[in-house]
Design an enzyme around this catalytic site. Structure first.
Site, PDB file in Angstrom:
ATOM      1  N   HIS A 127      10.853   4.428   0.958  1.00  0.00           N
ATOM      2  CA  HIS A 127       9.804   4.082   1.921  1.00  0.00           C
ATOM      3  C   HIS A 127      10.206   2.740   2.513  1.00  0.00           C
ATOM      4  O   HIS A 127      10.242   1.737   1.801  1.00  0.00           O
ATOM      5  CB  HIS A 127       8.440   3.937   1.220  1.00  0.00           C
ATOM      6  CG  HIS A 127       7.784   5.237   0.901  1.00  0.00           C
ATOM      7  ND1 HIS A 127       6.729   5.333   0.024  1.00  0.00           N
ATOM      8  CD2 HIS A 127       8.017   6.486   1.365  1.00  0.00           C
ATOM      9  CE1 HIS A 127       6.336   6.606  -0.039  1.00  0.00           C
ATOM     10  NE2 HIS A 127       7.102   7.320   0.761  1.00  0.00           N
ATOM     11  N   ARG A 166      -7.664  10.943   0.859  1.00  0.00           N
ATOM     12  CA  ARG A 166      -8.681  10.630  -0.145  1.00  0.00           C
ATOM     13  C   ARG A 166      -8.997  11.825  -1.034  1.00  0.00           C
ATOM     14  O   ARG A 166      -9.923  11.775  -1.831  1.00  0.00           O
ATOM     15  CB  ARG A 166      -9.936  10.080   0.538  1.00  0.00           C
ATOM     16  CG  ARG A 166      -9.745   8.639   1.024  1.00  0.00           C
ATOM     17  CD  ARG A 166     -10.928   8.120   1.813  1.00  0.00           C
ATOM     18  NE  ARG A 166     -11.061   8.803   3.093  1.00  0.00           N
ATOM     19  CZ  ARG A 166     -10.322   8.530   4.171  1.00  0.00           C
ATOM     20  NH1 ARG A 166      -9.394   7.591   4.114  1.00  0.00           N
ATOM     21  NH2 ARG A 166     -10.505   9.188   5.296  1.00  0.00           N
ATOM     22  N   HIS A 216       1.784   8.455  -6.528  1.00  0.00           N
ATOM     23  CA  HIS A 216       1.599   7.164  -7.181  1.00  0.00           C
ATOM     24  C   HIS A 216       1.336   7.441  -8.655  1.00  0.00           C
ATOM     25  O   HIS A 216       0.407   8.199  -8.963  1.00  0.00           O
ATOM     26  CB  HIS A 216       0.410   6.414  -6.571  1.00  0.00           C
ATOM     27  CG  HIS A 216       0.607   6.046  -5.132  1.00  0.00           C
ATOM     28  ND1 HIS A 216      -0.357   5.399  -4.393  1.00  0.00           N
ATOM     29  CD2 HIS A 216       1.666   6.226  -4.299  1.00  0.00           C
ATOM     30  CE1 HIS A 216       0.094   5.195  -3.167  1.00  0.00           C
ATOM     31  NE2 HIS A 216       1.313   5.689  -3.081  1.00  0.00           N
ATOM     32  N   HIS A 250       6.555  -2.412  -1.689  1.00  0.00           N
ATOM     33  CA  HIS A 250       6.011  -2.460  -3.054  1.00  0.00           C
ATOM     34  C   HIS A 250       6.937  -3.207  -4.012  1.00  0.00           C
ATOM     35  O   HIS A 250       6.469  -4.032  -4.800  1.00  0.00           O
ATOM     36  CB  HIS A 250       5.772  -1.038  -3.584  1.00  0.00           C
ATOM     37  CG  HIS A 250       4.745  -0.262  -2.810  1.00  0.00           C
ATOM     38  ND1 HIS A 250       4.432   1.044  -3.104  1.00  0.00           N
ATOM     39  CD2 HIS A 250       3.975  -0.619  -1.751  1.00  0.00           C
ATOM     40  CE1 HIS A 250       3.492   1.469  -2.255  1.00  0.00           C
ATOM     41  NE2 HIS A 250       3.211   0.483  -1.426  1.00  0.00           N
ATOM     42  N   ASP A 272       9.743   2.046  -2.646  1.00  0.00           N
ATOM     43  CA  ASP A 272       9.024   1.501  -1.486  1.00  0.00           C
ATOM     44  C   ASP A 272       9.401   0.025  -1.370  1.00  0.00           C
ATOM     45  O   ASP A 272       9.143  -0.768  -2.282  1.00  0.00           O
ATOM     46  CB  ASP A 272       7.514   1.693  -1.701  1.00  0.00           C
ATOM     47  CG  ASP A 272       6.690   1.284  -0.486  1.00  0.00           C
ATOM     48  OD1 ASP A 272       6.888   0.149   0.001  1.00  0.00           O
ATOM     49  OD2 ASP A 272       5.850   2.076  -0.043  1.00  0.00           O
ATOM     50  N   HIS A 326       1.512  -3.362   4.088  1.00  0.00           N
ATOM     51  CA  HIS A 326       2.730  -3.060   4.838  1.00  0.00           C
ATOM     52  C   HIS A 326       2.721  -3.789   6.184  1.00  0.00           C
ATOM     53  O   HIS A 326       1.683  -3.895   6.820  1.00  0.00           O
ATOM     54  CB  HIS A 326       2.846  -1.568   5.110  1.00  0.00           C
ATOM     55  CG  HIS A 326       2.880  -0.734   3.867  1.00  0.00           C
ATOM     56  ND1 HIS A 326       3.200   0.595   3.879  1.00  0.00           N
ATOM     57  CD2 HIS A 326       2.637  -1.027   2.567  1.00  0.00           C
ATOM     58  CE1 HIS A 326       3.158   1.071   2.646  1.00  0.00           C
ATOM     59  NE2 HIS A 326       2.806   0.110   1.829  1.00  0.00           N
ATOM     60  N   GLU A 363       6.563   6.953  -7.212  1.00  0.00           N
ATOM     61  CA  GLU A 363       6.733   5.849  -6.266  1.00  0.00           C
ATOM     62  C   GLU A 363       6.674   4.515  -7.008  1.00  0.00           C
ATOM     63  O   GLU A 363       5.821   4.305  -7.874  1.00  0.00           O
ATOM     64  CB  GLU A 363       5.652   5.915  -5.172  1.00  0.00           C
ATOM     65  CG  GLU A 363       5.810   4.802  -4.129  1.00  0.00           C
ATOM     66  CD  GLU A 363       4.983   4.998  -2.870  1.00  0.00           C
ATOM     67  OE1 GLU A 363       4.356   6.059  -2.707  1.00  0.00           O
ATOM     68  OE2 GLU A 363       4.982   4.062  -2.043  1.00  0.00           O
ATOM     69  N   HIS A 391       3.444  13.558   0.542  1.00  0.00           N
ATOM     70  CA  HIS A 391       2.823  12.473  -0.227  1.00  0.00           C
ATOM     71  C   HIS A 391       1.491  12.982  -0.788  1.00  0.00           C
ATOM     72  O   HIS A 391       0.654  13.490  -0.045  1.00  0.00           O
ATOM     73  CB  HIS A 391       2.599  11.259   0.678  1.00  0.00           C
ATOM     74  CG  HIS A 391       2.306   9.979  -0.062  1.00  0.00           C
ATOM     75  ND1 HIS A 391       1.258   9.863  -0.963  1.00  0.00           N
ATOM     76  CD2 HIS A 391       2.925   8.774  -0.065  1.00  0.00           C
ATOM     77  CE1 HIS A 391       1.259   8.631  -1.458  1.00  0.00           C
ATOM     78  NE2 HIS A 391       2.269   7.949  -0.940  1.00  0.00           N
ATOM     79  N   GLU A 413       6.474   3.650   6.764  1.00  0.00           N
ATOM     80  CA  GLU A 413       5.011   3.704   6.553  1.00  0.00           C
ATOM     81  C   GLU A 413       4.431   2.406   7.089  1.00  0.00           C
ATOM     82  O   GLU A 413       3.679   1.712   6.412  1.00  0.00           O
ATOM     83  CB  GLU A 413       4.683   3.807   5.068  1.00  0.00           C
ATOM     84  CG  GLU A 413       5.235   5.005   4.365  1.00  0.00           C
ATOM     85  CD  GLU A 413       4.959   4.952   2.867  1.00  0.00           C
ATOM     86  OE1 GLU A 413       5.261   3.924   2.213  1.00  0.00           O
ATOM     87  OE2 GLU A 413       4.423   5.931   2.359  1.00  0.00           O
ATOM     88  N   TYR A 435      -4.007   9.539  -2.320  1.00  0.00           N
ATOM     89  CA  TYR A 435      -4.107   8.281  -3.072  1.00  0.00           C
ATOM     90  C   TYR A 435      -5.059   8.382  -4.251  1.00  0.00           C
ATOM     91  O   TYR A 435      -4.954   7.636  -5.212  1.00  0.00           O
ATOM     92  CB  TYR A 435      -4.633   7.149  -2.165  1.00  0.00           C
ATOM     93  CG  TYR A 435      -3.714   6.783  -1.039  1.00  0.00           C
ATOM     94  CD1 TYR A 435      -2.352   6.658  -1.261  1.00  0.00           C
ATOM     95  CD2 TYR A 435      -4.212   6.548   0.229  1.00  0.00           C
ATOM     96  CE1 TYR A 435      -1.507   6.311  -0.217  1.00  0.00           C
ATOM     97  CE2 TYR A 435      -3.372   6.204   1.273  1.00  0.00           C
ATOM     98  CZ  TYR A 435      -2.022   6.087   1.048  1.00  0.00           C
ATOM     99  OH  TYR A 435      -1.193   5.742   2.073  1.00  0.00           O
ATOM    100  N   ASP A 462       0.627  -5.310  -1.689  1.00  0.00           N
ATOM    101  CA  ASP A 462       0.743  -4.007  -1.024  1.00  0.00           C
ATOM    102  C   ASP A 462       0.066  -3.966   0.347  1.00  0.00           C
ATOM    103  O   ASP A 462      -0.863  -3.189   0.561  1.00  0.00           O
ATOM    104  CB  ASP A 462       0.199  -2.888  -1.947  1.00  0.00           C
ATOM    105  CG  ASP A 462       0.490  -1.496  -1.378  1.00  0.00           C
ATOM    106  OD1 ASP A 462       1.175  -1.396  -0.337  1.00  0.00           O
ATOM    107  OD2 ASP A 462       0.025  -0.525  -1.990  1.00  0.00           O
TER     108      ASP A 462
HETATM  109 ZN    ZN Z   1       1.882   0.728   0.016  1.00  0.00          ZN
HETATM  110 FE    FE Z   2       4.996   3.912   0.021  1.00  0.00          FE
HETATM  111 FE    FE Z   3       2.612   5.771  -1.377  1.00  0.00          FE
END
Ligand code: ZN
Ligand code: FE
Ligand code: FE
Length: 277
Positions: free
Chosen positions: A211, A37, A107, A179, A176, A226, A142, A67, A256, A70, A224
């Site tokens: 991913h 975060r 992202h 995604h 991904d 997973h 991504e 990564h 993931e 987010y 989205d």
């Molecule tokens: Zn995702």
């Molecule tokens: Fe991903």
């Molecule tokens: Fe991601």
């Protein structure tokens, strides 16, 4: 050899991640550069890092995938959010040079009502301000599911970002599977067609990491969520074709999926079992 790992918790340091990766049969891993975060990153422990680099070269762990948090949104409508994104990415990229030659995934962001083309311009501006000829890290965009106002759910948008970047040799794409499926690319029934489109629009040489996730939702759902390998709408047969595809099989794969270490160990064993050496 299948190059596969999973997302690991960064909190215990690099050596602990390296040991966790080896303990579950992984040959690489993904980690957050800081709290997902956002916020300040912990100082890197030099002894831990040196010990890890030795372990990584001994076991040929590579490439690692970092990564970004987010919350990093390079195309926010809010100037302070964009400045925060630029500061976090600059700091992350500086720290990544302590682990030379690896990958950094982010992202592209959410344009929050400004429109995709305005968002793309802002992402391009951030990358052009931060990428340097000296850096050894490759920065990956991504592929996104397209929820809300996410940029990067079409190959065309990713191509537009790369087109605007001056140091193109420093950028690539992380695909991904959850995604792209949720964005409407039918990797279950037409993997060859999706990869042909990727190649025509972006260039398959830009694809640097996968991913590997199953998806809880339908093709084109833009959700989205997973799922574990084989437990979702993509399914094990399609994921098996993905890891074995001649254009993909040499790439590093990162799970993931919703798992703790024992679940990841099972998935890695399952995927190694269906990989054709
Ligand atoms: Zn995702
Ligand atoms: Fe991903
Ligand atoms: Fe991601």
């Amino acid at each position: 050899m299948l190059n596969i790992g999973c997302h690991l918790s960064t909190s215990k340091g690099f050596m602990a991640m390296g040991r966790d990766a080896l303990s579950i049969g992984a040959s690489t891993f993904q980690f957050f550069t800081r709290n997902p975060r956002g916020g300040a990153a912990k100082a890197i422990d030099q002894d831990d890092l040196a010990a890890f680099l030795l372990l990584a070269s001994e076991h040929r762990l590579a490439p690692l995938l970092a990564h970004a948090p987010y919350t990093l949104n390079a195309c926010s409508a809010d100037e302070n959010t964009r400045r925060f994104a630029a500061e976090m990415m600059a700091d992350d990229l500086a720290r990544m040079e302590l682990l030379p030659g690896n990958l950094y995934n982010f992202h592209p962001g959410s344009h929050v009502g400004q429109g995709a083309s305005a968002g793309i311009e802002l992402i391009v501006a951030q990358l052009n301000a931060l990428l340097t000829p000296q850096q050894t890290t490759t920065v990956l965009l991504e592929t996104m599911a397209g929820k809300g106002s996410e940029v990067g759910s079409t190959f065309r948008q990713l191509r537009q970002i790369i087109d605007g970047v001056e140091r193109k040799e420093k950028v690539g794409v992380c695909l991904d599977t959850c995604h792209v499926h949720d964005a409407g690319y039918d990797i279950v029934n037409d993997l060859d067609g999706v990869l042909a489109e990727f190649d025509a629009v972006i260039g398959i040489d830009k694809l640097r990491a996968i991913h590997l996730n199953d998806s809880m939702n339908q093709l084109g759902s833009r959700k989205d969520r997973h799922a574990r390998i084989g437990d979702g709408q993509i399914g094990l047969p399609a994921l098996t074709r993905i890891i074995n595809h001649p254009q993909l099989r040499r790439l590093p794969f990162y799970l993931e999926t919703p798992n703790e270490l024992p679940g990841y160990a099972q998935e890695i064993a399952l995927l190694r079992g269906v990989y054709r050496d």
